[in-house]
Motif scaffolding. Structure first.
Motif, PDB file in Angstrom:
ATOM      1  N   ALA A  40       0.848  -1.188   0.000  1.00 35.40           N
ATOM      2  CA  ALA A  40       0.000   0.000   0.000  1.00 35.40           C
ATOM      3  C   ALA A  40       0.886   1.241   0.000  1.00 35.40           C
ATOM      4  O   ALA A  40       2.045   1.200   0.436  1.00 35.40           O
ATOM      5  CB  ALA A  40      -0.907  -0.014   1.215  1.00 35.40           C
ATOM      6  N   GLU A  41       0.342   2.333  -0.450  1.00 37.15           N
ATOM      7  CA  GLU A  41       1.111   3.569  -0.535  1.00 37.15           C
ATOM      8  C   GLU A  41       1.600   3.973   0.847  1.00 37.15           C
ATOM      9  O   GLU A  41       0.828   4.018   1.808  1.00 37.15           O
ATOM     10  CB  GLU A  41       0.253   4.682  -1.143  1.00 37.15           C
ATOM     11  N   GLY A  42       2.881   4.212   0.935  1.00 32.73           N
ATOM     12  CA  GLY A  42       3.466   4.642   2.194  1.00 32.73           C
ATOM     13  C   GLY A  42       3.733   3.541   3.196  1.00 32.73           C
ATOM     14  O   GLY A  42       4.151   3.815   4.324  1.00 32.73           O
ATOM     15  N   LYS A  43       3.482   2.302   2.776  1.00 38.08           N
ATOM     16  CA  LYS A  43       3.684   1.174   3.688  1.00 38.08           C
ATOM     17  C   LYS A  43       4.675   0.187   3.098  1.00 38.08           C
ATOM     18  O   LYS A  43       4.979   0.216   1.902  1.00 38.08           O
ATOM     19  CB  LYS A  43       2.359   0.485   3.979  1.00 38.08           C
ATOM     20  N   GLU A  44       5.150  -0.702   3.943  1.00 34.10           N
ATOM     21  CA  GLU A  44       6.066  -1.723   3.471  1.00 34.10           C
ATOM     22  C   GLU A  44       5.299  -2.846   2.766  1.00 34.10           C
ATOM     23  O   GLU A  44       4.113  -3.070   3.027  1.00 34.10           O
ATOM     24  CB  GLU A  44       6.861  -2.294   4.657  1.00 34.10           C
ATOM     25  N   ARG A  45       6.021  -3.522   1.908  1.00 31.55           N
ATOM     26  CA  ARG A  45       5.432  -4.684   1.241  1.00 31.55           C
ATOM     27  C   ARG A  45       5.096  -5.748   2.275  1.00 31.55           C
ATOM     28  O   ARG A  45       5.872  -5.981   3.210  1.00 31.55           O
ATOM     29  CB  ARG A  45       6.419  -5.233   0.219  1.00 31.55           C
ATOM     30  N   GLU A  46       3.949  -6.416   2.089  1.00 33.18           N
ATOM     31  CA  GLU A  46       3.548  -7.449   3.036  1.00 33.18           C
ATOM     32  C   GLU A  46       3.109  -8.720   2.319  1.00 33.18           C
ATOM     33  O   GLU A  46       2.609  -8.691   1.190  1.00 33.18           O
ATOM     34  CB  GLU A  46       2.421  -6.949   3.941  1.00 33.18           C
ATOM     35  N   PHE A  47       3.293  -9.800   3.010  1.00 29.89           N
ATOM     36  CA  PHE A  47       2.896 -11.115   2.527  1.00 29.89           C
ATOM     37  C   PHE A  47       1.381 -11.224   2.476  1.00 29.89           C
ATOM     38  O   PHE A  47       0.673 -10.744   3.352  1.00 29.89           O
ATOM     39  CB  PHE A  47       3.464 -12.175   3.475  1.00 29.89           C
ATOM     40  N   VAL A  48       0.864 -11.873   1.430  1.00 30.58           N
ATOM     41  CA  VAL A  48      -0.574 -12.099   1.302  1.00 30.58           C
ATOM     42  C   VAL A  48      -0.885 -13.595   1.337  1.00 30.58           C
ATOM     43  O   VAL A  48      -1.683 -14.056   2.155  1.00 30.58           O
ATOM     44  CB  VAL A  48      -1.128 -11.488   0.000  1.00 30.58           C
ATOM     45  N   ALA A  49      -0.271 -14.361   0.422  1.00 31.51           N
ATOM     46  CA  ALA A  49      -0.578 -15.784   0.333  1.00 31.51           C
ATOM     47  C   ALA A  49       0.502 -16.504  -0.449  1.00 31.51           C
ATOM     48  O   ALA A  49       1.200 -15.900  -1.273  1.00 31.51           O
ATOM     49  CB  ALA A  49      -1.932 -15.999  -0.346  1.00 31.51           C
ATOM     50  N   THR A  50       0.652 -17.792  -0.192  1.00 34.63           N
ATOM     51  CA  THR A  50       1.545 -18.647  -0.968  1.00 34.63           C
ATOM     52  C   THR A  50       0.841 -19.952  -1.302  1.00 34.63           C
ATOM     53  O   THR A  50      -0.101 -20.363  -0.628  1.00 34.63           O
ATOM     54  CB  THR A  50       2.828 -18.986  -0.202  1.00 34.63           C
ATOM     55  N   VAL A  51       1.351 -20.597  -2.358  1.00 39.38           N
ATOM     56  CA  VAL A  51       0.851 -21.907  -2.768  1.00 39.38           C
ATOM     57  C   VAL A  51       2.049 -22.781  -3.101  1.00 39.38           C
ATOM     58  O   VAL A  51       3.040 -22.307  -3.668  1.00 39.38           O
ATOM     59  CB  VAL A  51      -0.123 -21.776  -3.962  1.00 39.38           C
ATOM     60  N   SER A  52       1.964 -24.043  -2.730  1.00 41.44           N
ATOM     61  CA  SER A  52       3.068 -24.961  -2.986  1.00 41.44           C
ATOM     62  C   SER A  52       3.197 -25.256  -4.479  1.00 41.44           C
ATOM     63  O   SER A  52       2.307 -24.940  -5.273  1.00 41.44           O
ATOM     64  CB  SER A  52       2.836 -26.266  -2.221  1.00 41.44           C
ATOM     65  N   ALA A  53       4.298 -25.876  -4.849  1.00 36.53           N
ATOM     66  CA  ALA A  53       4.550 -26.197  -6.249  1.00 36.53           C
ATOM     67  C   ALA A  53       3.440 -27.086  -6.822  1.00 36.53           C
ATOM     68  O   ALA A  53       3.049 -26.948  -7.978  1.00 36.53           O
ATOM     69  CB  ALA A  53       5.902 -26.871  -6.398  1.00 36.53           C
ATOM     70  N   SER A  54       2.937 -27.986  -6.010  1.00 39.83           N
ATOM     71  CA  SER A  54       1.885 -28.896  -6.467  1.00 39.83           C
ATOM     72  C   SER A  54       0.513 -28.230  -6.472  1.00 39.83           C
ATOM     73  O   SER A  54      -0.409 -28.709  -7.140  1.00 39.83           O
ATOM     74  CB  SER A  54       1.822 -30.122  -5.565  1.00 39.83           C
ATOM     75  N   GLY A  55       0.382 -27.154  -5.702  1.00 44.30           N
ATOM     76  CA  GLY A  55      -0.918 -26.501  -5.568  1.00 44.30           C
ATOM     77  C   GLY A  55      -1.760 -27.044  -4.437  1.00 44.30           C
ATOM     78  O   GLY A  55      -2.860 -26.548  -4.182  1.00 44.30           O
ATOM     79  N   LEU A  56      -1.242 -28.038  -3.729  1.00 44.58           N
ATOM     80  CA  LEU A  56      -2.040 -28.707  -2.707  1.00 44.58           C
ATOM     81  C   LEU A  56      -1.987 -28.006  -1.349  1.00 44.58           C
ATOM     82  O   LEU A  56      -2.858 -28.226  -0.506  1.00 44.58           O
ATOM     83  CB  LEU A  56      -1.575 -30.158  -2.550  1.00 44.58           C
ATOM     84  N   SER A  57      -0.969 -27.191  -1.134  1.00 43.89           N
ATOM     85  CA  SER A  57      -0.818 -26.524   0.160  1.00 43.89           C
ATOM     86  C   SER A  57      -0.798 -25.021  -0.026  1.00 43.89           C
ATOM     87  O   SER A  57      -0.208 -24.518  -0.990  1.00 43.89           O
ATOM     88  CB  SER A  57       0.468 -26.978   0.846  1.00 43.89           C
ATOM     89  N   THR A  58      -1.439 -24.324   0.893  1.00 46.68           N
ATOM     90  CA  THR A  58      -1.501 -22.870   0.823  1.00 46.68           C
ATOM     91  C   THR A  58      -1.290 -22.265   2.206  1.00 46.68           C
ATOM     92  O   THR A  58      -1.440 -22.940   3.227  1.00 46.68           O
ATOM     93  CB  THR A  58      -2.861 -22.392   0.285  1.00 46.68           C
ATOM     94  N   MET A  59      -0.957 -20.981   2.202  1.00 44.84           N
ATOM     95  CA  MET A  59      -0.785 -20.244   3.446  1.00 44.84           C
ATOM     96  C   MET A  59      -1.261 -18.811   3.202  1.00 44.84           C
ATOM     97  O   MET A  59      -1.064 -18.276   2.117  1.00 44.84           O
ATOM     98  CB  MET A  59       0.675 -20.262   3.892  1.00 44.84           C
ATOM     99  N   TYR A  60      -1.874 -18.215   4.237  1.00 44.26           N
ATOM    100  CA  TYR A  60      -2.446 -16.888   4.078  1.00 44.26           C
ATOM    101  C   TYR A  60      -2.059 -15.978   5.246  1.00 44.26           C
ATOM    102  O   TYR A  60      -1.880 -16.435   6.373  1.00 44.26           O
ATOM    103  CB  TYR A  60      -3.971 -16.959   4.018  1.00 44.26           C
ATOM    104  N   ALA A  61      -1.995 -14.704   4.957  1.00 45.22           N
ATOM    105  CA  ALA A  61      -1.884 -13.715   6.021  1.00 45.22           C
ATOM    106  C   ALA A  61      -3.207 -13.685   6.779  1.00 45.22           C
ATOM    107  O   ALA A  61      -4.269 -13.900   6.195  1.00 45.22           O
ATOM    108  CB  ALA A  61      -1.582 -12.338   5.433  1.00 45.22           C
ATOM    109  N   ASP A  62      -3.143 -13.403   8.060  1.00 46.34           N
ATOM    110  CA  ASP A  62      -4.364 -13.372   8.871  1.00 46.34           C
ATOM    111  C   ASP A  62      -5.374 -12.357   8.333  1.00 46.34           C
ATOM    112  O   ASP A  62      -6.584 -12.562   8.425  1.00 46.34           O
ATOM    113  CB  ASP A  62      -4.021 -13.035  10.321  1.00 46.34           C
TER     114      ASP A  62
END
Length: 124
Positions: A40-62
């Protein structure tokens, strides 16, 4: 090297939805964990989500858990971010990132290549 190109950003009202896409080209013979980050403008970059190479596992920011869904189509070398119930605080430039060794990685320096970003603006 791998090139990433994001698309799908835009202006949407609060409560609306958008679907971001990230198309990979170049050396896509190896499959990596992929992620989305935002700044966001004026803020640091932040993590949103990731997905594994297979697509079977994911992770999200709260902050996006339960509203955003990350997925991938390896046959098309594309990663998606479905964003529902958008809020004004989701307004940011969204970046696709790849090259991480695991979907558990959340730091930007753990990803080897990045797209140029796509703007998402949520009006109240």
């Amino acid at each position: 090297q791998v090139q990433l190109v994001e698309s799908g950003g835009g202006l949407v009202q609060a409560g609306g939805s958008l679907r971001l896409s990230c198309a990979a080209s170049g050396r896509t013979d190896r499959t990596y964990a992929m992620g989305w980050f935002r700044q966001a403008e004026g803020k640091e970059r932040e993590f949103v989500a990731t997905v594994s190479a297979s697509g079977l596992s994911t992770m999200y920011a709260d902050s996006v858990k339960g509203r955003f869904t990350i997925s991938r189509d390896n046959a098309k070398n594309t990663v998606f971010l479905q964003m529902n119930s958008l809020k004004p605080e989701d307004t940011a430039v969204y970046y696709c990132a790849g090259g991480a060794s695991s979907y558990t990685k959340r730091r930007g320096d753990e990803f080897g290549f990045w797209g140029q970003g796509t703007q998402v603006t949520v009006s109240s």
